[in-house]
Design an enzyme around this catalytic site. Structure first.
Site, PDB file in Angstrom:
ATOM      1  N   SER A  54       0.840  -1.201   0.000  1.00 15.33           N
ATOM      2  CA  SER A  54       0.000   0.000   0.000  1.00 15.33           C
ATOM      3  C   SER A  54       0.877   1.253   0.000  1.00 15.33           C
ATOM      4  O   SER A  54       0.392   2.343  -0.293  1.00 15.33           O
ATOM      5  CB  SER A  54      -0.931   0.017   1.218  1.00 15.33           C
ATOM      6  OG  SER A  54      -0.213  -0.213   2.418  1.00 15.33           O
ATOM      7  N   ASP A  92       5.578  -7.029   2.571  1.00 19.44           N
ATOM      8  CA  ASP A  92       4.740  -7.478   1.456  1.00 19.44           C
ATOM      9  C   ASP A  92       5.604  -7.867   0.263  1.00 19.44           C
ATOM     10  O   ASP A  92       6.566  -7.162  -0.057  1.00 19.44           O
ATOM     11  CB  ASP A  92       3.832  -6.311   1.027  1.00 19.44           C
ATOM     12  CG  ASP A  92       2.376  -6.686   1.030  1.00 19.44           C
ATOM     13  OD1 ASP A  92       2.059  -7.888   1.068  1.00 19.44           O
ATOM     14  OD2 ASP A  92       1.549  -5.747   1.006  1.00 19.44           O
ATOM     15  N   LYS A 122       4.608 -11.449   3.245  1.00 19.78           N
ATOM     16  CA  LYS A 122       3.174 -11.675   2.991  1.00 19.78           C
ATOM     17  C   LYS A 122       2.966 -11.804   1.491  1.00 19.78           C
ATOM     18  O   LYS A 122       3.555 -11.041   0.717  1.00 19.78           O
ATOM     19  CB  LYS A 122       2.348 -10.501   3.526  1.00 19.78           C
ATOM     20  CG  LYS A 122       0.863 -10.595   3.184  1.00 19.78           C
ATOM     21  CD  LYS A 122       0.026  -9.626   3.991  1.00 19.78           C
ATOM     22  CE  LYS A 122      -0.022  -8.219   3.456  1.00 19.78           C
ATOM     23  NZ  LYS A 122      -0.526  -8.089   2.065  1.00 19.78           N
ATOM     24  N   GLU A 124      -0.199 -12.331  -1.522  1.00 24.21           N
ATOM     25  CA  GLU A 124      -1.633 -12.327  -1.816  1.00 24.21           C
ATOM     26  C   GLU A 124      -1.994 -13.573  -2.622  1.00 24.21           C
ATOM     27  O   GLU A 124      -1.199 -14.021  -3.464  1.00 24.21           O
ATOM     28  CB  GLU A 124      -2.007 -11.079  -2.636  1.00 24.21           C
ATOM     29  CG  GLU A 124      -1.861  -9.788  -1.868  1.00 24.21           C
ATOM     30  CD  GLU A 124      -2.344  -8.569  -2.664  1.00 24.21           C
ATOM     31  OE1 GLU A 124      -2.947  -8.727  -3.748  1.00 24.21           O
ATOM     32  OE2 GLU A 124      -2.105  -7.447  -2.182  1.00 24.21           O
ATOM     33  N   GLU A 191      -9.197  -9.561   3.909  1.00 25.43           N
ATOM     34  CA  GLU A 191      -9.497  -8.166   3.547  1.00 25.43           C
ATOM     35  C   GLU A 191     -10.810  -8.083   2.773  1.00 25.43           C
ATOM     36  O   GLU A 191     -11.042  -8.848   1.822  1.00 25.43           O
ATOM     37  CB  GLU A 191      -8.358  -7.583   2.692  1.00 25.43           C
ATOM     38  CG  GLU A 191      -8.665  -6.153   2.230  1.00 25.43           C
ATOM     39  CD  GLU A 191      -7.462  -5.379   1.702  1.00 25.43           C
ATOM     40  OE1 GLU A 191      -6.344  -5.909   1.727  1.00 25.43           O
ATOM     41  OE2 GLU A 191      -7.679  -4.228   1.264  1.00 25.43           O
TER      42      GLU A 191
HETATM   43  O1  KIV Z   1      -0.564  -3.403   1.543  1.00 25.66           O
HETATM   44  C1  KIV Z   1      -1.089  -3.351   2.675  1.00 25.66           C
HETATM   45  O2  KIV Z   1      -1.052  -2.340   3.372  1.00 25.66           O
HETATM   46  C2  KIV Z   1      -1.741  -4.550   3.173  1.00 25.66           C
HETATM   47  C3  KIV Z   1      -2.366  -4.490   4.526  1.00 25.66           C
HETATM   48  C4  KIV Z   1      -3.592  -3.678   4.524  1.00 25.66           C
HETATM   49  C5  KIV Z   1      -2.649  -5.817   5.060  1.00 25.66           C
HETATM   50  O3  KIV Z   1      -1.766  -5.519   2.490  1.00 25.66           O
END
Ligand code: KIV
Length: 273
Positions: A54, A92, A122, A124, A191
């Site tokens: 993000s 991420d 993380k 997706e 989410e």
């Molecule tokens: O990119 C991000 O900020 C996210 C979080 C909201 C979990 O994936």
């Protein structure tokens, strides 16, 4: 320094501690992208920091997370790590850093761990990501999953839309959660899905769920820090609660500074050598 009483100041939040917290207390998470903010978030006793892609929108000004690169993630994750003592930091994996091949996913995740110092990564995606998750976990890289509204698939989803509303989609998300757990993730971001579905997934799996726009029954909650601080302009979806209005405060401070420089009030005598 005083630490919130829910937290033992001497203990770093590890993936094991996060996983074991399921059913014992809520997991509190925020995104952060830089040293100064991460330090404050850590001092506030937040358990888990996600260096989310993000940052493409909040910090870099893109319209989506799609343009974010591995170098962006590595740079911001390393900055966050320098500000954190206790929170678990999850970096991420950006768009196309893990989709092309399992080998490339291991290589890129390894960079976030090895070069930036992240505690975990993380990714997706649902059951179809199980081979990647398995390869990362087998190579000693802890993985957080992320299903439901997955922003890297914004084009395929036709926009930022709540997922899992139909019976069929809800069933698929339940199967995704089970498959990812089986593949070895230590926690799962849910989410943009209906609260009832999130509650069902949370009780069906034995690892913690972290919700964003997924209702109160997840094992934890995460918010994008710019949304919580009121720094996202007019963007205020239903799931966001603003805990401050820093955007307004900052603008007022900048305007006051501009006025004082223009009219000669700043610097005053007390600011001079
Ligand atoms: O990119 C991000 O900020 C996210 C979080 C909201 C979990 O994936």
């Amino acid at each position: 320094m005083d630490y919130p009483d829910f937290m033992d100041a001497s203990e770093k939040w590890t993936v094991t501690r996060i996983r074991n917290r399921k059913g014992k207390g809520k997991i509190v998470s925020l995104t952060a992208y830089d040293y100064a903010t991460a330090r404050l978030v850590d001092e506030a006793g937040i358990h888990l920091i996600i260096v989310g892609d993000s940052l493409g929108m909040t910090v870099l000004g893109y319209e989506s997370t799609i343009p974010v690169t591995m170098d962006d993630m590595r740079h911001h994750t390393a900055a966050v790590m320098r500000g954190v003592k206790r929170a678990l930091v999850v970096a991420d994996m950006p768009f196309l850093s893990f989709q092309v091949s399992v080998e490339q996913a291991v290589d890129n995740a390894g960079r976030l761990i090895k070069e930036a110092g992240a505690d975990a990564v993380k990714i997706e995606g649902g059951a179809f990501r199980a081979p990647v998750v398995r390869a990362l976990v087998e190579n000693g890289i802890p993985v957080m999953g992320h299903i439901g509204l997955t922003p890297q698939s914004v084009r395929a989803m036709g926009g930022y839309k709540v997922q899992g509303r139909s019976e069929e989609d809800a069933q698929r998300l339940k199967e995704d959660a089970a498959a990812l757990e089986e593949a070895g993730i230590f926690s799962l971001v849910l989410e943009g899905i209906p609260a009832g579905l999130a509650a069902g997934i949370t009780s069906a799996i034995s690892i913690p769920t972290i919700g964003i726009g997924a209702g109160p029954d997840c094992d934890g909650q995460v918010l994008v820090i710019h949304d919580l601080l009121g720094m996202s302009g007019d963007f205020q979806p239903r799931f966001v609660k603003r805990y401050a209005n820093l955007g307004d405060d900052m603008r007022l401070a900048f305007e006051a500074y501009r006025r004082e420089v223009e009219d000669g009030t700043f610097p005053g005598e007390e600011h001079c050598y």
